[in-house]
Design a protein around this motif. Structure first.
Motif, PDB file in Angstrom:
ATOM      1  N   UNK A  11       0.816  -1.341  -0.048  1.00 56.54           N
ATOM      2  CA  UNK A  11      -0.102  -0.024  -0.061  1.00 56.54           C
ATOM      3  C   UNK A  11       0.935   1.299   0.020  1.00 56.54           C
ATOM      4  N   UNK A  12       0.467   2.247  -0.582  1.00 56.38           N
ATOM      5  CA  UNK A  12       1.117   3.480  -0.506  1.00 56.38           C
ATOM      6  C   UNK A  12       0.103   4.699  -0.457  1.00 56.38           C
ATOM      7  N   UNK A  13       0.495   5.973   0.097  1.00 60.96           N
ATOM      8  CA  UNK A  13      -0.145   7.108   0.513  1.00 60.96           C
ATOM      9  C   UNK A  13       0.341   8.296   0.406  1.00 60.96           C
ATOM     10  N   UNK A  14      -0.012   9.354  -0.384  1.00 59.53           N
ATOM     11  CA  UNK A  14       0.596  10.538  -0.762  1.00 59.53           C
ATOM     12  C   UNK A  14      -0.021  11.557  -0.557  1.00 59.53           C
ATOM     13  N   UNK A  15       0.145  12.627   0.179  1.00 59.77           N
ATOM     14  CA  UNK A  15      -0.355  14.119   0.296  1.00 59.77           C
ATOM     15  C   UNK A  15       0.552  15.083   0.160  1.00 59.77           C
ATOM     16  N   UNK A  25      -3.775  20.942  -2.397  1.00 57.24           N
ATOM     17  CA  UNK A  25      -3.111  20.026  -2.401  1.00 57.24           C
ATOM     18  C   UNK A  25      -3.541  18.849  -3.319  1.00 57.24           C
ATOM     19  N   UNK A  26      -2.990  17.685  -3.255  1.00 58.01           N
ATOM     20  CA  UNK A  26      -3.174  16.350  -3.869  1.00 58.01           C
ATOM     21  C   UNK A  26      -2.984  15.399  -3.170  1.00 58.01           C
ATOM     22  N   UNK A  27      -4.045  14.539  -3.073  1.00 57.51           N
ATOM     23  CA  UNK A  27      -3.831  13.407  -2.251  1.00 57.51           C
ATOM     24  C   UNK A  27      -4.127  11.942  -3.143  1.00 57.51           C
ATOM     25  N   UNK A  28      -3.410  11.095  -2.395  1.00 57.52           N
ATOM     26  CA  UNK A  28      -3.373   9.841  -3.321  1.00 57.52           C
ATOM     27  C   UNK A  28      -3.302   8.584  -2.559  1.00 57.52           C
ATOM     28  N   UNK A  29      -3.755   7.619  -2.678  1.00 60.24           N
ATOM     29  CA  UNK A  29      -3.601   6.219  -2.209  1.00 60.24           C
ATOM     30  C   UNK A  29      -3.720   5.113  -3.433  1.00 60.24           C
ATOM     31  N   UNK A  30      -3.133   4.067  -2.970  1.00 60.92           N
ATOM     32  CA  UNK A  30      -2.998   2.682  -3.910  1.00 60.92           C
ATOM     33  C   UNK A  30      -2.609   1.583  -3.160  1.00 60.92           C
ATOM     34  N   UNK A  48      -3.583 -10.757  -9.658  1.00 65.94           N
ATOM     35  CA  UNK A  48      -3.214  -9.611  -9.030  1.00 65.94           C
ATOM     36  C   UNK A  48      -4.435  -8.521  -9.036  1.00 65.94           C
ATOM     37  N   UNK A  49      -4.845  -7.875  -7.824  1.00 68.21           N
ATOM     38  CA  UNK A  49      -5.787  -7.030  -7.681  1.00 68.21           C
ATOM     39  C   UNK A  49      -4.992  -5.559  -7.279  1.00 68.21           C
ATOM     40  N   UNK A  50      -5.593  -4.678  -7.837  1.00 72.77           N
ATOM     41  CA  UNK A  50      -4.904  -3.136  -7.790  1.00 72.77           C
ATOM     42  C   UNK A  50      -6.007  -2.244  -7.622  1.00 72.77           C
ATOM     43  N   UNK A  51      -5.627  -1.308  -6.810  1.00 73.43           N
ATOM     44  CA  UNK A  51      -6.532  -0.085  -6.469  1.00 73.43           C
ATOM     45  C   UNK A  51      -5.799   0.981  -6.663  1.00 73.43           C
ATOM     46  N   UNK A  52      -6.465   2.086  -7.097  1.00 79.85           N
ATOM     47  CA  UNK A  52      -5.687   3.473  -7.171  1.00 79.85           C
ATOM     48  C   UNK A  52      -6.919   4.674  -7.097  1.00 79.85           C
ATOM     49  N   UNK A  53      -6.386   5.665  -6.106  1.00 85.73           N
ATOM     50  CA  UNK A  53      -7.501   6.774  -5.913  1.00 85.73           C
ATOM     51  C   UNK A  53      -6.438   7.989  -5.818  1.00 85.73           C
ATOM     52  N   UNK A  54      -7.015   9.241  -6.290  1.00 91.21           N
ATOM     53  CA  UNK A  54      -6.626  10.628  -6.082  1.00 91.21           C
ATOM     54  C   UNK A  54      -7.446  11.590  -6.367  1.00 91.21           C
TER      55      UNK A  54
END
Length: 87
Positions: A11-15, A25-30, A48-54
């Motif tokens: 998992x990853x998170x960005x803010x 700002x910009x926020x994203x998770x994957x 493989x399952x992938x999820x991405x949100x921004x």
């Protein structure tokens, strides 16, 4: 899980903000998860399952064709191979 079946996930998170006030700002998770089943010593089947949100704040100027918010889900299946470089 055992000799033939493996599982991994991440998992990853960005803010981020574009100004010193902390706004604009910009926020994203994957995230992703994968299961791999060994068919032979060198060939495996994977799923493989992938999820991405921004999300981009309203004050950020974007091209009108670019969505301010996006949710994307995906499933991938395939065959992978490997071979030893050194024995």
């Amino acid at each position: 899980v055992n000799r033939r079946l493996s599982f991994n996930a991440g998992a990853a998170w960005a803010d981020s903000s574009l100004d010193q006030s902390g706004r604009n700002g910009q926020r994203g998770i994957s995230g992703s998860a994968q299961a791999t089943f060994g068919l032979t010593s060198f060939v495996a089947l994977f799923a493989r399952y992938v999820y991405y949100h921004y999300t981009f704040d309203e004050d950020i100027r974007l091209d009108e064709r670019f969505p301010r918010q996006l949710d994307r889900h995906g499933v991938r299946v395939g065959l992978t191979t490997s071979f030893p470089l050194i024995r």
